[in-house]
Design a protein around this motif. Structure first.
Motif, mmCIF file in Angstrom:
data_model
loop_
_atom_site.group_PDB
_atom_site.id
_atom_site.type_symbol
_atom_site.label_atom_id
_atom_site.label_comp_id
_atom_site.label_asym_id
_atom_site.label_seq_id
_atom_site.Cartn_x
_atom_site.Cartn_y
_atom_site.Cartn_z
ATOM 1 N N LYS A 354 0.825 -1.205 0.000
ATOM 2 C CA LYS A 354 0.000 0.000 0.000
ATOM 3 C C LYS A 354 0.860 1.256 0.000
ATOM 4 C CE LYS A 354 -3.656 2.357 2.579
ATOM 5 N NZ LYS A 354 -4.527 2.329 3.789
ATOM 6 N N LEU A 355 1.898 1.261 0.866
ATOM 7 C CA LEU A 355 2.780 2.425 0.945
ATOM 8 C C LEU A 355 3.437 2.711 -0.392
ATOM 9 C CD1 LEU A 355 4.484 4.588 2.418
ATOM 10 C CD2 LEU A 355 6.093 2.747 3.033
ATOM 11 N N ILE A 356 4.013 1.690 -1.009
ATOM 12 C CA ILE A 356 4.775 1.912 -2.243
ATOM 13 C C ILE A 356 3.854 2.289 -3.396
ATOM 14 C CG2 ILE A 356 6.241 0.750 -3.947
ATOM 15 C CD1 ILE A 356 7.507 -0.752 -1.567
ATOM 16 N N GLU A 357 2.662 1.718 -3.426
ATOM 17 C CA GLU A 357 1.698 2.124 -4.455
ATOM 18 C C GLU A 357 1.346 3.600 -4.305
ATOM 19 O OE1 GLU A 357 -2.949 1.300 -5.631
ATOM 20 O OE2 GLU A 357 -1.824 -0.339 -4.714
ATOM 21 N N LYS A 358 1.130 4.055 -3.061
ATOM 22 C CA LYS A 358 0.826 5.466 -2.824
ATOM 23 C C LYS A 358 2.011 6.355 -3.196
ATOM 24 C CE LYS A 358 -3.296 4.850 -0.946
ATOM 25 N NZ LYS A 358 -4.531 5.300 -1.609
ATOM 26 N N MET A 359 3.221 5.889 -2.922
ATOM 27 C CA MET A 359 4.412 6.665 -3.280
ATOM 28 C C MET A 359 4.510 6.828 -4.795
ATOM 29 S SD MET A 359 7.085 4.991 -0.524
ATOM 30 C CE MET A 359 8.533 5.939 -0.967
ATOM 31 N N GLY A 360 4.204 5.756 -5.536
ATOM 32 C CA GLY A 360 4.223 5.853 -6.994
ATOM 33 C C GLY A 360 3.178 6.815 -7.514
ATOM 34 N N GLY A 361 1.963 6.748 -6.960
ATOM 35 C CA GLY A 361 0.914 7.679 -7.373
ATOM 36 C C GLY A 361 1.256 9.111 -7.035
ATOM 37 N N LEU A 362 1.838 9.321 -5.853
ATOM 38 C CA LEU A 362 2.261 10.665 -5.451
ATOM 39 C C LEU A 362 3.338 11.179 -6.392
ATOM 40 C CD1 LEU A 362 2.275 13.023 -3.447
ATOM 41 C CD2 LEU A 362 3.821 11.685 -1.987
ATOM 42 N N TYR A 363 4.285 10.313 -6.759
ATOM 43 C CA TYR A 363 5.354 10.735 -7.660
ATOM 44 C C TYR A 363 4.777 11.235 -8.990
ATOM 45 C CZ TYR A 363 9.312 10.903 -10.736
ATOM 46 O OH TYR A 363 10.248 11.361 -11.635
ATOM 47 N N THR A 364 3.927 10.416 -9.624
ATOM 48 C CA THR A 364 3.411 10.782 -10.947
ATOM 49 C C THR A 364 2.614 12.068 -10.907
ATOM 50 O OG1 THR A 364 3.347 8.469 -11.659
ATOM 51 C CG2 THR A 364 1.970 10.008 -12.863
ATOM 52 N N GLN A 365 1.780 12.220 -9.884
ATOM 53 C CA GLN A 365 0.915 13.401 -9.844
ATOM 54 C C GLN A 365 1.653 14.653 -9.385
ATOM 55 O OE1 GLN A 365 -3.225 12.618 -8.357
ATOM 56 N NE2 GLN A 365 -2.429 10.556 -8.014
ATOM 57 N N HIS A 366 2.639 14.490 -8.494
ATOM 58 C CA HIS A 366 3.349 15.664 -7.975
ATOM 59 C C HIS A 366 4.472 16.111 -8.904
ATOM 60 C CE1 HIS A 366 4.995 18.502 -5.122
ATOM 61 N NE2 HIS A 366 6.153 17.859 -5.069
ATOM 62 N N ILE A 472 13.000 12.660 -4.677
ATOM 63 C CA ILE A 472 12.974 11.695 -3.576
ATOM 64 C C ILE A 472 11.624 11.724 -2.865
ATOM 65 C CG2 ILE A 472 13.974 11.076 -1.330
ATOM 66 C CD1 ILE A 472 16.624 12.170 -2.287
ATOM 67 N N ILE A 473 11.122 10.524 -2.545
ATOM 68 C CA ILE A 473 9.990 10.361 -1.637
ATOM 69 C C ILE A 473 10.368 9.254 -0.657
ATOM 70 C CG2 ILE A 473 7.543 9.796 -1.385
ATOM 71 C CD1 ILE A 473 7.114 10.629 -4.275
ATOM 72 N N GLU A 474 10.179 9.497 0.637
ATOM 73 C CA GLU A 474 10.424 8.476 1.648
ATOM 74 C C GLU A 474 9.129 8.192 2.393
ATOM 75 O OE1 GLU A 474 13.549 9.585 4.292
ATOM 76 O OE2 GLU A 474 15.146 9.206 2.833
ATOM 77 N N GLY A 475 8.998 6.958 2.880
ATOM 78 C CA GLY A 475 7.803 6.605 3.630
ATOM 79 C C GLY A 475 8.056 5.476 4.596
ATOM 80 N N TYR A 476 7.111 5.303 5.520
ATOM 81 C CA TYR A 476 7.221 4.231 6.503
ATOM 82 C C TYR A 476 5.821 3.762 6.883
ATOM 83 C CZ TYR A 476 6.047 7.782 10.028
ATOM 84 O OH TYR A 476 5.426 8.762 10.748
ATOM 85 N N VAL A 477 5.769 2.658 7.604
ATOM 86 C CA VAL A 477 4.507 2.079 8.059
ATOM 87 C C VAL A 477 4.500 2.066 9.580
ATOM 88 C CG1 VAL A 477 3.090 -0.018 8.130
ATOM 89 C CG2 VAL A 477 4.241 0.645 6.007
#
Length: 602
Positions: A354-366, A472-477
């Motif tokens: 879920k995290l990585i999918e959201k990071m990919g979506g954030l990357y494309t849109q941002h 760069i985008i970083e994330g955690y759970v």
């Protein structure tokens, strides 16, 4: 996306009716070439005359597979009755007649054939291009009416003319190659296309519509119909075009604003159009779509883009091959809802998928949608730090990134990406992804940290992996909740869900209040907000969490009073409710001290 629990019936029982073979119901006419693939392993029940909704519900409990085209409505009631169903196949592209959410909840895989009609759609585009250039439609009508109007039907040659393509996907690329064969110059706008692939096809990528519209003689659009592409071309865009230009649409009705297109033809802003798709099909009598279909400057066809014998055979072979694979226990290559995670990996990997999918979506849109960047042709690193680095099978994480990157630019919202086809989709888009495992967590307080890095390869580096323009985008759970902890140069801690506005601004007094007033005037509710500071800056608070901020704009101004003034930068991240249209983004961009604005839907 993971289908729900699978019953014993779905594993092969036939709900009270014994059969030596799994059973497949085909209630519409489907090319026999595909059905022949199934005949030796399965009991195929073909009923090309169709079934009523109640007949389908009554029959479906004893079938393991269902193959339909566009007429049969596969509703939640049908799926609930299909206690043995394991797969529903749509012999075509769209799945509007299938309740995909209900199928997913029932553990039923839905497949389609996204590639079966590529040649047919491309050829129909070129057919409309030539027909509009030579007035074929009007010539045919008037000649059959007994008129000989050669002088009124003088056309133009397409050789040495410029074709503009919006959307350089599979169909767009096929059209481009055909147009080059006709001697045309081809320009394209597609921030997700690979520049290398475009060059190999003799296509020149241009930055945006402002560069494309004034110079093209013909314009064709091959994009999915999304919030970002609805009414992509309106009055302002048509007025930028040559008066001799002609536009084509074999993709989706609604990409051109139909009222604006009708006005453009009536006012002489453009010379003609070739249309195969409309916002409502068939067009309602008296509607704008109906007026366009009958317009003397329009060559119109009743959605024939995929209507060839070969295309019908291709989609039949495609979906029947997938049904065969699924009923034998495999995963399909073009599923609308196939799982990213296999059941045995679900508990461990699901939060990170879920995290990585959201990071990919954030990357494309941002980085792409808002800033005019690129996805295709860039290189990505997916870095797993800490405990996550010890997981050997990261195929679901790789697939999640591909799904996120393409979700905002595909008809299916990325739901067709799975662990089987993710690498293929990445190659087609010119996306290179390297996975890096490191036990070290760089001083992070999180057990596992995921970093997504994207960078250009310097073309002057002669094959060396020298980097430029790193993003760069970083994330955690934490528990079951995912967080973004870094976006570009800014530290943050927000959940990537819903509709977000990300504003890059100078950190100075008045910014929060000004933004709140703009959104308030436009009826947009601020549900939460955070101010993210530069990673190594000294600008006071790292973040500001507020609920229903728009009700306390005055209080928020206190945060700005402690800033150092212009020169310091920050990100203002807002979770919002309401309709955020182009006017809202324009108003925000026009505010003093706002550097850029991204609208993100996750």
């Amino acid at each position: 996306m993971v289908p729900g629990p699978v019953s014993n019936d779905r594993l092969g029982a036939s709900n009270g009716r014994s059969s030596p073979k799994p059973r497949i119901l085909v209630p519409e006419k489907v090319s026999p070439d595909g059905l022949a693939l199934l005949a030796s392993d399965f009991d195929v029940d073909s009923r090309p005359g169709g079934l009523s909704p109640q007949e389908l519900i009554d029959l479906i409990p004893s079938y393991h597979g269902l193959i339909v085209r566009s007429e049969t409505k596969v509703t939640a009631a049908v799926l609930a009755a299909g206690t043995s169903l394991r797969v529903v196949a749509r012999a075509g592209v769209g799945v509007d007649n299938i309740d995909v959410e209900a199928a997913t909840a029932q553990g039923i895989i839905v497949v389609n054939s996204p590639a079966g009609n590529i040649v047919a759609a491309a050829e129909h585009t070129v057919a409309l291009l030539l027909a509009t250039a030579r007035n074929i439609g009007r010539a045919d009508r008037t000649f059959k009416d007994g008129k000989w109007e050669r002088g009124k039907l003088v056309g133009v040659e397409v050789g040495r003319k410029t074709l503009g393509i919006i959307g350089l996907g599979k169909v767009g690329m096929k059209v481009a190659r055909m147009a080059v064969g006709l001697g045309m110059k081809v320009l394209a706008v597609d921030p997700y296309a690979s520049a290398d692939v475009a060059r190999q096809a003799s296509v020149e990528l241009v930055p945006g519509l402002a560069d494309l519209l004034p110079v093209v003689d013909f314009l064709t659009i091959h994009t999915p119909l999304l919030a970002s592409t609805l009414d992509l071309l309106g009055e302002a865009e048509f007025q930028r075009m040559k008066k001799t230009a002609r536009v084509l649409n074999v993709a989706r009705g609604g990409v051109y604003n139909e009222a604006a297109l009708l006005k453009a033809l009536d006012e002489g802003w453009i010379a003609g159009a070739g249309l195969d798709v409309f916002t409502k099909e068939p067009p309602e009598e008296g509607s704008v779509a109906a007026q366009l279909a009958r317009h003397e400057k329009v060559v119109s066809t009743p959605h024939l883009g995929a209507s060839t014998v070969e295309a019908q055979e291709n989609v039949s072979l495609d979906v029947c091959s997938q049904v065969l694979l699924i009923l034998r226990g495999g995963l399909p290559t073009a599923a609308v809802n196939a799982p990213l995670i296999l059941p045995e990996e679900y508990r461990k990997l699901q939060p990170f998928v879920k995290l990585i999918e959201k990071m990919g979506g954030l990357y494309t849109q941002h980085y792409v949608g808002a800033r005019g960047g690129m996805v295709g042709g860039r290189k990505f690193e997916l870095v797993y730090q800490g405990e996550l680095a010890g997981i050997n099978n990261t195929r679901p994480l790789f697939a999640a990134l591909v799904k996120g990157l393409v979700s905002s630019i595909s008809d299916s919202g990325g739901r067709d990406v799975n662990i089987v086809n993710a690498a293929l989709i990445a190659r087609e888009k010119g996306i290179v992804i390297n996975e890096v495992h490191t036990r070290e967590n760089s001083g992070s307080t999180y057990a596992s940290l995921v970093t997504l890095r994207s960078y250009d390869t310097d073309p002057a580096a002669a094959g060396k992996e020298e980097r430029g323009a790193e993003q760069i985008i970083e994330g955690y759970v934490s528990g079951k909740t995912v967080y973004i902890s870094k976006l570009d140069r800014f530290t943050a801690s927000f959940t990537p869900e819903g509709t977000l506005l990300i504003l890059h601004n100078y950190d100075e007094p008045g910014k929060i209040g000004g933004v709140g007033m703009v959104l308030g005037r436009r009826g947009v509710n601020i549900e939460w907000m955070q101010v993210a500071s530069l990673e190594k800056g000294d600008q006071g608070d790292k973040g500001l969490e507020l609920s229903k901020v728009d009700s306390a704009v005055a209080g928020m101004e206190a945060h700005g009073s402690n800033t150092k003034g212009r020169g310091n930068e920050a990100l203002m991240i807002l979770g919002v409710g309401g309709v955020v249209g182009k006017e809202v983004l324009q108003d925000l961009t026009g505010e003093e001290g706002i550097l850029d604005v991204s609208l993100i839907r996750l």
